[in-house]
Design a protein around this motif. Structure first.
Motif: not given
Length: 384
Positions: A271-276
């Motif tokens: 994942m990446g920060p956009e998934d949080i």
């Protein structure tokens, strides 16, 4: 390596509590066992996150006592101390014990008893984690926070009020957390007019001294459905260490341990920060919420203050941060804080956060030791 689930969670009331840290640990441990539907005899590993029971209370051997008090014999016990990130380090240890196959049922309990000591005494215990040379010159964690806040505000032309708005937001969230130490709203004016502690930071930019405990139950995903239909998984977890001497860092407004642990946890989770969807950050000082938000990729460098100004990090914003009230309002019992962050994300993902509830399937915790000396970042998601 096994996928790891969290099937139970608990948190005591935070604030000024009677008794010893062992009493608080037992309270949270018993509640977590009930929540998970796990018998004490099923616990194979028992980890206790605690920074300073010896220094605060003259109490050692607390994991062994907890196993006895819970009736969890003959479980393997271990104390996890990583200063104020002990709770996050405990989550890492508990995850490792299950992921490695060493344990099929691991209970993590974090706790600290601090309020029976004077503010000066408690501050001195906490300050022992700084480098001796810096400490000898009177450089404390609050002074680091003040110096860094000044550097950040000037470097990015950010208004001083933006830090006050972090305190206002987190106090507002704490109102709806029945276990928070401070359940009262404040205004920007109140925060801005409070006494100066480490210029430009004032009283309401700092978290309180706190007693409390929190707990989480870990097991392999393939076992989770034997206990519950709904659970949370540890999608990614990582720890990193930055310089012990803070002035050796190239840029004091960049927390290298946050950046590195975040990148590793994202990579593990795919994942990446956009998934949080929701995050619990270590806001021991309000400036830390900005630094971690940027280090974890939620905002570009120098733009986290825009997030609070634009309402992005409020409970009804695009990325709610510190829905629990954070350390600022919920409180900061050193060994419990990282575990309590995990409890909040667990409850959010399980839909059990009550008035604090947000729409979330993926959450993140970031637990910081010292002034970024050591960091653990954990990505959690709804079990599939």
């Amino acid at each position: 390596m096994s996928d790891v689930a969290i099937i139970g969670a608990s948190m005591t009331q935070f604030g000024k509590r009677e008794g010893w840290v062992a009493d608080l640990l037992a309270e949270a441990g018993e509640a977590c066992l009930r929540d998970a539907g796990v018998a004490p005899s099923e616990v194979e590993h028992l980890y206790v996150s605690n920074m300073a029971s010896g220094e605060f209370e003259g109490q050692t051997g607390v994991p062994n006592r907890l196993a006895h008090d819970l009736g969890a014999l003959p479980a393997y016990t271990q104390r996890v101390d990583q200063t104020s990130s002990s709770g996050g380090a405990g989550m890492y240890a508990a995850w490792q014990s299950v992921a490695s196959g060493a344990s099929d049922m691991t209970l993590l309990v974090g706790g600290e008893k601090m309020t029976h000591r004077t503010t000066a005494e408690a501050t001195d215990v906490i300050a022992s984690l700084t480098h001796p040379v810096e400490y000898k010159h009177g450089v404390t964690l609050p002074s680091f926070a003040g110096l860094t806040a000044r550097a950040y505000l000037e470097k990015y032309d950010a208004p001083r009020e933006s830090l006050a708005k972090v305190a206002v937001k987190n106090h507002r969230n704490g109102v709806d957390n029945p276990n928070a130490q401070f359940r009262k709203e404040i205004t920007v004016e109140t925060a801005m007019e409070s006494p100066v502690i480490a210029d430009p930071l004032r009283l309401y930019d700092f978290c309180p001294i706190t007693d409390g405990s929190a707990a989480l139950m870990f097991c392999p995903v393939e076992m989770a459905e034997q206990y519950t239909d709904d659970y949370v998984t540890v999608a990614g977890i990582a720890g990193a260490t930055d310089t012990h001497v803070v002035h050796e860092r190239e840029d004091p407004t960049v927390m290298g341990g946050v950046v590195e642990s975040g990148q590793q946890a994202y990579e593990m989770a795919g994942m990446g920060p956009e998934d949080i969807d929701v995050a619990e950050l270590h806001d021991m000082f309000t400036i830390l919420e900005f630094l971690q938000s940027e280090g974890l990729g939620f905002f570009e460098p120098g733009e986290a203050w825009l997030g609070i100004e634009e309402g992005i990090t409020t409970r009804d914003g695009e990325l709610p941060i510190n829905t629990s009230g954070g350390l600022k309002s919920k409180g900061h019992p050193l060994g419990a804080s990282g575990v309590a962050q995990g409890v909040e994300i667990y409850e959010q993902l399980m839909g059990e956060a009550g008035k604090r509830q947000v729409d979330a399937e993926v959450g993140l915790t970031c637990n910081v030791g010292g002034f970024g000396n050591c960091v653990i970042t954990t990505v959690m998601e709804v079990g599939r």
